[in-house]
Scaffold this active site. Structure first.
Site, PDB file in Angstrom:
ATOM      1  N   ASP A  73       0.946  -1.100  -0.156  1.00 27.30           N
ATOM      2  CA  ASP A  73      -0.001  -0.011  -0.173  1.00 27.30           C
ATOM      3  C   ASP A  73       1.064   1.316   0.077  1.00 27.30           C
ATOM      4  O   ASP A  73       2.126   1.041  -0.388  1.00 27.30           O
ATOM      5  CB  ASP A  73      -1.116  -0.078   1.123  1.00 27.30           C
TER       6      ASP A  73
ATOM      7  N   HIS B  72      -3.995   6.022   3.353  1.00 31.33           N
ATOM      8  CA  HIS B  72      -4.530   4.998   2.985  1.00 31.33           C
ATOM      9  C   HIS B  72      -3.907   3.677   3.583  1.00 31.33           C
ATOM     10  O   HIS B  72      -4.444   2.586   4.054  1.00 31.33           O
ATOM     11  CB  HIS B  72      -4.531   4.661   1.512  1.00 31.33           C
TER      12      HIS B  72
ATOM     13  N   SER C  45     -11.009  -1.179  -0.162  1.00 27.72           N
ATOM     14  CA  SER C  45      -9.655  -1.501   0.486  1.00 27.72           C
ATOM     15  C   SER C  45      -9.892  -1.658   1.834  1.00 27.72           C
ATOM     16  O   SER C  45      -9.158  -1.988   2.687  1.00 27.72           O
ATOM     17  CB  SER C  45      -8.842   0.109   0.354  1.00 27.72           C
TER      18      SER C  45
END
Length: 631
Positions: A146, A212, A425
């Protein structure tokens, strides 16, 4: 976007890795809390990478305060120089803004304890924190691909966690000047960019500047609620309940409300036809400053925010079942309620309104699949049902990079250590956590066996809510506790997948690129169909009103009781089809024993989709697989 691969050791508390971020009562609890006056509070001044000379860091911090405030009584409460460059100081809001504008300061954000946020997604899936634990938990390693990770987050604290297992061969890739530190929780990290280029906002480090990666790595749980709703009250005392995640408090104060169409930025060439959508620069600042703006679409909020609006209300033709965070007070409505607000604005001489902070409301329809999630069928291999499974992914509260705005908009000045966001996600880490839990009990199981355990123990979902049925939710809603004891698994190895790809038409040279083995070949592997892959679901695409007959060959492995008798429980609407299982009884005499069966589907399909299920039942386990026939 800079990307990073992070390896985290589950350690003694595998479940806590996925729960800690959401159940922690404090963020930055290791930071000192000040005794500031009423108009002051403690702030962290973040200055980026640590300095090579740690001794001079404290002096630098003291000098910065002297330069900013002169002889005023300001002192550094704490200096950070090992993991990153920064310090803690008592400031009022005006002083914090002044500090944020100084050269060398990346961001200034509150240093404060967080109250406990009740989160229930694991409980919602029947998987509370107090569950059976496996001795092998300390050997489970979770890999995250990520945008990086924020290592100082309490979610990644390694207190009480033993060193990495001996099988771990990875490393922590950091530059000498980097501010990133691995520990017994984050046991390895590497950063890279596919073309070697980094964006200005990227840190050349595994450290997460986006948020994120930190969120997915720390994801523990969301809620069984439909958005932490937001009430809008108009000047005539009528109220409308929309959806949003509104953290702003207008304290019941009313503001004038205006329709975006009536406030075009004509100087920039905009008309009401475009300003009603409230895009950037489309609104006249003098007309909307200090007012709530009604917009005709779900907009990011940049336009009203930059024009000085006090809040935003949106009405949307494509009504959604989720929302994002915005940089100003916001609530979103469908065309009906939004139309009533529009009518109030038009029929009132001095319309005004207020937007309340969001409240959580129970969603009695849950679980169901949100509108933004992809639907099947699988465009490449229609006979393999996709998606495989459903898991919570809406309004998930988890750790966040404190240098990235919570709305991920550059105009937002809210920086927090936790954030609430939605997406596939967010679902993925729930499944990853459940897979790690299963792996801790069954360390020798293959990925296919773990996938089978997750799919065959999932809780069935209602096609009445999800009209696309299995093409919305796959096998159903994730049930981690049951997945550790599935009874039977549909296993598959590398050779099975090579055969599957050969039947898909892949040439040998492409297979060798995948396997990195020049001996890989499709010779002798093309007999049969792709649906013979030993997958824990059954999908069949066919032509309308055309007779067909298809046999699915499957093999199950006994991972439950040594002596077990499973009976086939077939649930399938007729719909012009005949479905049978041969044999319909499986008798096992040992753990690890494999038995095969066929599912035969015959007939003519006149509907677009017919679905049902096959359950192998031994009285203790219910090993469920969906069956979907579609045009």
């Amino acid at each position: 976007m800079c990307e990073a691969i992070v390896a985290m050791k589950a350690g003694k508390y595998l479940l806590h890795f996925f729960l800690l971020a959401l159940l922690a009562t404090k963020a930055a609890a290791h930071l000192p809390q000040s005794t500031a006056n009423a108009n002051q509070k403690s702030y962290i001044v973040y200055m980026g990478d640590r300095l090579d000379d740690g001794a001079s860091t404290s002096l630098l911090h003291a000098n910065m305060l002297q330069d900013a405030f002169g002889g005023e009584s300001k002192s550094v409460l704490c200096s950070y120089k090992k993991s990153f460059n920064g310090f803690v100081v008592d400031l009022n809001e005006e002083e914090a803004q002044k500090m944020a504008g100084m050269d060398g300061v990346v961001s200034v954000f509150p240093n404060e304890k967080r109250k406990l946020h009740t989160t229930k997604s694991w409980d919602f899936m029947g998987f509370p924190q107090q569950v059976e634990r496996a001795a092998m938990e300390s050997d489970v390693i979770i890999g995250v691909f990520d945008t990086g990770i924020w290592p100082e987050s309490q979610s990644f604290d390694d207190k009480g966690i033993s060193p990495p297992p001996t099988k771990w061969k990875g490393s922590c890739q950091v530059e000498p000047s980097d501010n990133f530190t691995c520990n017994n929780k984050i046991i390895g990290a590497k950063y890279y960019h596919s073309d070697g280029m980094f964006f200005p906002s990227d840190l050349v480090s595994p450290r997460d500047s986006d948020g994120h990666g930190t969120h997915t790595a720390s994801t523990a749980a969301g809620n069984s609620v439909d958005g932490f709703s937001t009430l809008v009250r108009l000047g005539d005392n009528t109220s409308y309940e929309g959806i949003s995640i509104n953290t702003f408090d207008l304290k019941n104060k009313t503001y004038p409300i205006i329709y975006g169409r009536d406030a075009p930025n004509t100087t920039a060439g905009y008309t009401g036809r475009s300003s009603r959508f409230c895009t950037i620069n489309s609104l006249d600042r003098d007309s909307v400053k200090g007012k709530i703006v009604l917009c005709d679409t779900i907009e990011s909020g940049r336009g009203p925010f930059l024009a000085g609006a006090a809040g935003m209300v949106t009405r949307n033709e494509d009504w959604t079942d989720y929302t994002d965070l915005f940089p100003l007070p916001t609530s979103s409505f469908n065309l009906v309620d939004g139309g009533m607000i529009y009518q109030y604005i038009n029929l009132t001489s001095t319309p005004n309104a207020t937007i309340f902070k969001s409240d959580e409301v129970s969603d009695t329809l849950a679980p169901y699949v949100v509108s933004f999630s992809s639907r099947g069928p699988n465009p490449i291999t229609p006979d393999i049902i996709k998606p495989d499974i459903s898991a919570p992914g809406v309004y998930i509260l988890a750790a966040w990079s404190p240098i990235s705005p919570v709305s991920q908009l550059e105009v937002d000045n809210r920086f927090e250590g936790f954030n609430i966001i939605s997406g596939t996600s967010m679902s993925c880490p729930h499944v990853s956590g459940a897979a790690a839990y299963v792996k801790s009990f069954h360390p020798t199981w293959s990925p296919a066996a773990i996938q089978s355990a997750l799919m065959t123990t999932a809780s069935p979902m209602s096609p009445g809510i999800n009209l696309e049925a299995e093409f919305a939710y796959g096998s159903g809603h994730l049930n981690p506790l049951q997945a550790a004891n599935p009874g039977l698994v549909y296993d598959a190895n590398e050779a099975d997948y090579i055969t599957f790809l050969c039947r898909q038409g892949y040439a040998t040279r492409f297979l060798q690129l995948l396997t990195k083995d020049n001996s890989t070949t499709c010779l002798g592997s093309t007999n049969g169909t792709v649906s013979d892959l030993n997958y824990p679901s059954f999908g069949l695409s066919t032509s309308p009103s055309k007779a067909f007959s298809r046999s699915f060959k499957r093999t199950v492995t006994n991972v439950g009781s040594p002596l077990a008798l499973y009976r086939a429980d077939l649930s399938f609407p007729n719909g012009g089809l005949n479905v049978r299982v041969v044999p319909d009884v499986l008798v096992f005499t040992s753990v690890g024993q494999k038995l095969s069966f066929d599912v035969v589907i015959e007939g003519t399909l006149d509907e677009s989709l017919v679905s049902g299920s096959l359950v192998w039942d031994d009285g203790e386990h219910k090993v469920r697989s969906p069956i979907v026939v579609f045009i």
